[in-house]
Enzyme design. Sequence first.
Site, PDB file in Angstrom:
ATOM      1  N   GLU A   1      -7.348  -9.906   3.218  1.00 33.57           N
ATOM      2  CA  GLU A   1      -8.008  -9.616   1.846  1.00 33.57           C
ATOM      3  C   GLU A   1      -9.429  -9.595   1.609  1.00 33.57           C
ATOM      4  O   GLU A   1     -10.178  -8.723   1.072  1.00 33.57           O
ATOM      5  CB  GLU A   1      -7.177 -10.346   0.331  1.00 33.57           C
TER       6      GLU A   1
ATOM      7  N   ARG B   1       5.065  -0.902   4.143  1.00 31.23           N
ATOM      8  CA  ARG B   1       5.017  -1.112   5.700  1.00 31.23           C
ATOM      9  C   ARG B   1       5.642   0.268   6.404  1.00 31.23           C
ATOM     10  O   ARG B   1       4.809   0.821   6.982  1.00 31.23           O
ATOM     11  CB  ARG B   1       5.838  -2.525   6.229  1.00 31.23           C
TER      12      ARG B   1
ATOM     13  N   ASP C   1      -0.252  -8.635  -7.454  1.00 34.69           N
ATOM     14  CA  ASP C   1      -1.522  -8.073  -6.885  1.00 34.69           C
ATOM     15  C   ASP C   1      -1.690  -6.453  -6.997  1.00 34.69           C
ATOM     16  O   ASP C   1      -2.443  -6.008  -7.397  1.00 34.69           O
ATOM     17  CB  ASP C   1      -1.838  -8.838  -5.693  1.00 34.69           C
TER      18      ASP C   1
ATOM     19  N   GLU D   1       8.758  -3.962   0.537  1.00 32.12           N
ATOM     20  CA  GLU D   1       8.244  -4.399   1.872  1.00 32.12           C
ATOM     21  C   GLU D   1       8.415  -3.057   2.455  1.00 32.12           C
ATOM     22  O   GLU D   1       7.660  -2.578   3.623  1.00 32.12           O
ATOM     23  CB  GLU D   1       8.851  -5.466   2.432  1.00 32.12           C
TER      24      GLU D   1
END
Length: 491
Positions: A384, A113, A239, A109
């Site tokens: 998405e 980010r 993903d 993360e």
Amino acid sequence: MYSQRLITSLSLVALTCLQCVASADTRAEAVRSAFQHAWKGYSAYAYGHDELAPISNKVSDSRNGWGASIFDGLDTMIIMGLDDDYNRAVEHIRAVNWSKSSTPSKTFETNIRYLGGLLSAYDLKQDQILLDKAVELAEKVIMPAFDTPNRMPAAYVDVETGKPLEGNVIVLAEFGSLQLELVRLSQLTGNEKYQDAGNHILEKISEVPSQVPGLYPMLWELDTFTAESSYITISGGSDSYYEYLLKTHILMEGKETLQLDMWNTAVDSMQKHLRSETLNGRVFLGEIEQDFKLMQSGELVCFMPGNLLLGAAYLNKKELNVFAQELMDSCYGTWADSPTGLAPETWSWIDKAQNTAEYPEDLKQTMLTKGFLAQDTGYDLRPETAESLFYFYRMTGEKQYQDKAWKIFEAIEKYCKTESGYTRVSDINNTNDVGPLDFEESYFFAETLKYLYLIFSDPQTVSLDEYVFNTEAHPFKLKTPIQVQAKTFEN
Ligand SMILES: *[C@@H]1O[C@H](CO)[C@@H](O)[C@H](O)[C@H]1NC(C)=O
Ligand SMILES: *[C@@H]1O[C@H](CO)[C@@H](O)[C@H](O)[C@H]1NC(C)=O
């Protein structure tokens, strides 16, 4: 006669185009206003914290408290021309102390980010402080994750000691998609150690045998670097592993070919083993658990149509267009068929080859008409489907994708907006009460609003010919332009 007709049809074209630009402009302006509305609320109640709870106006620090929304929203501010907000954000960023946090850093993360946000804002604006902070972050918090016996990254790092946390379970999407940011950091600094660390993980993955070629289970053990379960999905937890194989190949100017091979093999297996057609002709990607194929999917998988279309164009593999298209249409269908126009988080279905005799009549009817049944009816402000619509619009030039994106934006406006921002909701099936949940993810600023804005903007704004987006929608500049956007956009 001939020339007059020609003039008329020419002016018709001009008129239509003017209209389409005008309406696209109005829509872009509406998305920009949405960002400003949310940013005003965040600034008033939560500035410097990771997230705003946009109903109670309380603050949340789920990403180390360094101000995740600021880092995530930074490049969107640049793209939308919000200069005052950007300048204030840079002052915050300058003062952030990466060694200070009450919680450990989650390597993945923090990478997508914070590092991703800094690198893309630097690529768009070349403010030196952004690259300096990116290097500082990588050194203090991200590179220490690789300080393990086998140089595979730990899931968490203690930011004060700069040591990886013990914990043996690691997640495919988390360790298998760190490389794109690290490659870009190497390109910008000239120091190859970042990309070496990132790409080394992928080399190691490629040596691990898999039950289904190219598709790997979600959960692994760090020490042995082997899968510890059989659950295969393209959804959360896996993903971005698949997403980055292609994007790293593109960012490295096509010179990195191992990851391209891995992407090709994975996509081939998705078609052979995960693709499933519903009773009403929709196509979703299922999952695998041991020897079973599970007919379940979710909004998180809906980045895949865009990723496939990008691969089809960049690699000139036209045969992938149909697969990308059927997944795109079906993903959008989960929004279009919902009473609120918001997609559910997850859904399930019956494959058309399954024997339906044992199923209740009403379920069969739903499957024949809608094709799927919502499982988790929450909507978490996710991007998405809009992301894939962005790829489809930019790469085909077809206006239908703008119109679909606009419907998504309208549903978000109608059901997720609060006085100080936008919130996650719990029931997209209930038009009377969507069950607002009081949380605004930082990716709403990074991804959802950025993709929606870009769909309605001049196609040369952050062109896919010049940038590759990380999984948090932070665009990284390509050293050499490619050609994937629709030819109709060229002047
Ligand atoms: C950053 O935080 C750490 C841990 O609280 C502290 O030891 C250090 O002095 C801080 N650095 C600066 C520049 O304030
Ligand atoms: C959605 O609402 C309809 C009508 O109230 C109901 O029949 C259906 O079961 C609901 N679906 C889900 C997934 O909750």
